[in-house]
Design an enzyme around this catalytic site. Structure first.
Site, PDB file in Angstrom:
ATOM      1  N   LYS A 150       0.052   4.307  -0.218  1.00  0.00           N
ATOM      2  CA  LYS A 150      -0.564   5.498   0.379  1.00  0.00           C
ATOM      3  C   LYS A 150      -0.313   6.719  -0.513  1.00  0.00           C
ATOM      4  O   LYS A 150      -0.279   6.585  -1.731  1.00  0.00           O
ATOM      5  CB  LYS A 150      -0.033   5.721   1.795  1.00  0.00           C
ATOM      6  CG  LYS A 150      -0.057   4.457   2.642  1.00  0.00           C
ATOM      7  CD  LYS A 150       0.210   4.724   4.080  1.00  0.00           C
ATOM      8  CE  LYS A 150       0.371   3.401   4.808  1.00  0.00           C
ATOM      9  NZ  LYS A 150       0.183   3.518   6.242  1.00  0.00           N
ATOM     10  N   HIS A 153      -9.404   1.108   4.564  1.00  0.00           N
ATOM     11  CA  HIS A 153      -8.138   1.257   5.295  1.00  0.00           C
ATOM     12  C   HIS A 153      -8.383   2.190   6.487  1.00  0.00           C
ATOM     13  O   HIS A 153      -9.164   3.141   6.388  1.00  0.00           O
ATOM     14  CB  HIS A 153      -7.071   1.831   4.362  1.00  0.00           C
ATOM     15  CG  HIS A 153      -5.693   1.780   4.967  1.00  0.00           C
ATOM     16  ND1 HIS A 153      -5.262   2.714   5.878  1.00  0.00           N
ATOM     17  CD2 HIS A 153      -4.679   0.895   4.816  1.00  0.00           C
ATOM     18  CE1 HIS A 153      -4.030   2.404   6.253  1.00  0.00           C
ATOM     19  NE2 HIS A 153      -3.657   1.309   5.627  1.00  0.00           N
ATOM     20  N   SER A 176       3.332  -2.640  10.261  1.00  0.00           N
ATOM     21  CA  SER A 176       4.786  -2.671  10.458  1.00  0.00           C
ATOM     22  C   SER A 176       5.411  -4.009  10.042  1.00  0.00           C
ATOM     23  O   SER A 176       6.328  -4.509  10.700  1.00  0.00           O
ATOM     24  CB  SER A 176       5.134  -2.332  11.911  1.00  0.00           C
ATOM     25  OG  SER A 176       4.719  -1.007  12.217  1.00  0.00           O
ATOM     26  N   ASN A 185       0.869  -1.186   0.000  1.00  0.00           N
ATOM     27  CA  ASN A 185       0.000   0.000   0.000  1.00  0.00           C
ATOM     28  C   ASN A 185       0.903   1.233   0.000  1.00  0.00           C
ATOM     29  O   ASN A 185       1.522   1.541   1.010  1.00  0.00           O
ATOM     30  CB  ASN A 185      -0.890  -0.023   1.252  1.00  0.00           C
ATOM     31  CG  ASN A 185      -1.695   1.258   1.388  1.00  0.00           C
ATOM     32  OD1 ASN A 185      -1.867   1.997   0.427  1.00  0.00           O
ATOM     33  ND2 ASN A 185      -2.198   1.507   2.592  1.00  0.00           N
ATOM     34  N   GLY A 212       2.420   1.735  10.676  1.00  0.00           N
ATOM     35  CA  GLY A 212       3.389   2.828  10.553  1.00  0.00           C
ATOM     36  C   GLY A 212       4.063   3.201  11.866  1.00  0.00           C
ATOM     37  O   GLY A 212       4.721   4.234  11.959  1.00  0.00           O
ATOM     38  N   GLU A 266      -5.588  -5.259  10.126  1.00  0.00           N
ATOM     39  CA  GLU A 266      -4.530  -4.309  10.434  1.00  0.00           C
ATOM     40  C   GLU A 266      -4.845  -3.581  11.747  1.00  0.00           C
ATOM     41  O   GLU A 266      -5.641  -2.622  11.749  1.00  0.00           O
ATOM     42  CB  GLU A 266      -4.419  -3.270   9.333  1.00  0.00           C
ATOM     43  CG  GLU A 266      -4.107  -3.837   7.974  1.00  0.00           C
ATOM     44  CD  GLU A 266      -3.479  -2.792   7.068  1.00  0.00           C
ATOM     45  OE1 GLU A 266      -2.365  -3.048   6.597  1.00  0.00           O
ATOM     46  OE2 GLU A 266      -4.069  -1.723   6.868  1.00  0.00           O
TER      47      GLU A 266
HETATM   48  C1  PEP Z   1      -0.632  -0.030   5.772  1.00  0.00           C
HETATM   49  O1  PEP Z   1      -0.512   1.056   5.258  1.00  0.00           O
HETATM   50  O2  PEP Z   1      -1.642  -0.696   5.522  1.00  0.00           O
HETATM   51  C2  PEP Z   1       0.424  -0.520   6.660  1.00  0.00           C
HETATM   52  C3  PEP Z   1       0.276  -1.678   7.235  1.00  0.00           C
HETATM   53  O3  PEP Z   1       1.508   0.300   6.845  1.00  0.00           O
HETATM   54  P1  PEP Z   1       2.921  -0.112   7.515  1.00  0.00           P
HETATM   55  O4  PEP Z   1       3.344  -1.405   6.903  1.00  0.00           O
HETATM   56  O5  PEP Z   1       3.835   1.022   7.182  1.00  0.00           O
HETATM   57  O6  PEP Z   1       2.674  -0.253   8.986  1.00  0.00           O
END
Ligand code: PEP
Length: 252
Positions: free
Chosen positions: A11, A96, A213, A9, A174, A168
């Site tokens: 973003k 999301h 993460s 992703n 993040g 998630e």
């Molecule tokens: C995400 O944006 O869905 C995500 C899991 O970000 P990260 O891997 O940076 O935590």
């Protein structure tokens, strides 16, 4: 046997030229993924979709990060499913936590979008997950159960099995504070149980990803858990070297 899936992703990152550079670098690593029976893809911003589609390894899945549930009309700033389809996009991330928080995306709205995507033979990736406060209050399961029940409302088992879920926990996105593989598996196995209650045996065919993460260093641990079918990755999906390492460690 559910096929493993890695989805990046992006973003609100990468200009079209930066996205093109990634797509051009995708050929060998995606061939490696195919050889190891892994699906992999990225979700660029809308303005980068066309250049990624034109320059990528054709087996790299290209997903949008959102869509509107209406085909056309007075919805300024929105992008419809027929528009995505015409440029060659067939997957869309929905719900999301950032869109839920900053754009008011609800599970009810995601349900409308899921139905519209399925009617167009496209693959929705439906995100769910709890906040830190919900997690600390021990209410994770009740919270995600509601998100799943609302998001999947009115679907037949045949439709439900075409949806990909990404669990998630918001506190892990993040932050560098990833959920342990046991915590992720516990919630993901619970989600599969909810799906079994709703749709019966097809619950075993629905792919459920962990996100939060995920890095090249920890992806293999998640993949060792029986209900985790892959990962939705933000930060570590942005650079080709890191994306390649995620694929390699997922295959290991
Ligand atoms: C995400 O944006 O869905 C995500 C899991 O970000 P990260 O891997 O940076 O935590």
């Amino acid at each position: 046997m559910r096929k493993k899936l890695l989805l990046g992703n992006w973003k609100m990152n990468k200009t079209p030229s930066e996205a093109k550079a990634f797509a051009c670098a995708s050929h060998e690593m995606v061939d490696f993924a195919v050889k190891h029976n892994i699906d992999c893809g990225v979700a660029p911003t809308f303005v980068c979709l066309a250049t990624v589609l034109e320059n990528r390894n054709p087996n790299l899945i290209v997903a949008a990060q959102n869509c509107n549930e209406h085909d056309h009309g007075a919805f300024t700033g929105e992008i419809s499913i027929p528009m995505l389809k015409e440029v060659g996009v067939s997957w869309v991330i929905l719900g999301h936590s950032e869109r839920r928080e900053y754009n008011g995306e609800t599970s009810e709205k995601c349900n409308e979008k899921i139905k519209a995507l399925l009617a167009n033979d496209m693959t929705p990736v439906y995100c769910c997950g709890e906040s830190l406060a919900t997690y600390e209050a021990g209410k994770t399961k009740a919270f995600v159960e509601e998100q799943i029940k609302v998001g999947f409302a009115g679907l037949s088992p045949e439709e439900a099995k075409k949806v990909v879920i990404a669990y998630e926990p918001i506190w892990a996105i993040g932050t560098g504070k990833s959920a342990t593989k046991e915590t992720a598996e516990d919630t993901i196995a619970f989600i599969r149980g909810v799906l079994k209650g709703l749709f019966g045996e097809v619950s075993e065919e629905i792919r459920i990803l962990y996100g939060g993460s995920v890095k090249p260093e920890n992806i293999a641990a998640y993949m060792s858990e029986k209900d985790i079918d892959g990962a939705l990755v933000g930060g570590a999906s942005l650079e080709p070297t890191s994306f390649k390492a995620l694929i390699e460690n997922l295959a290991a």
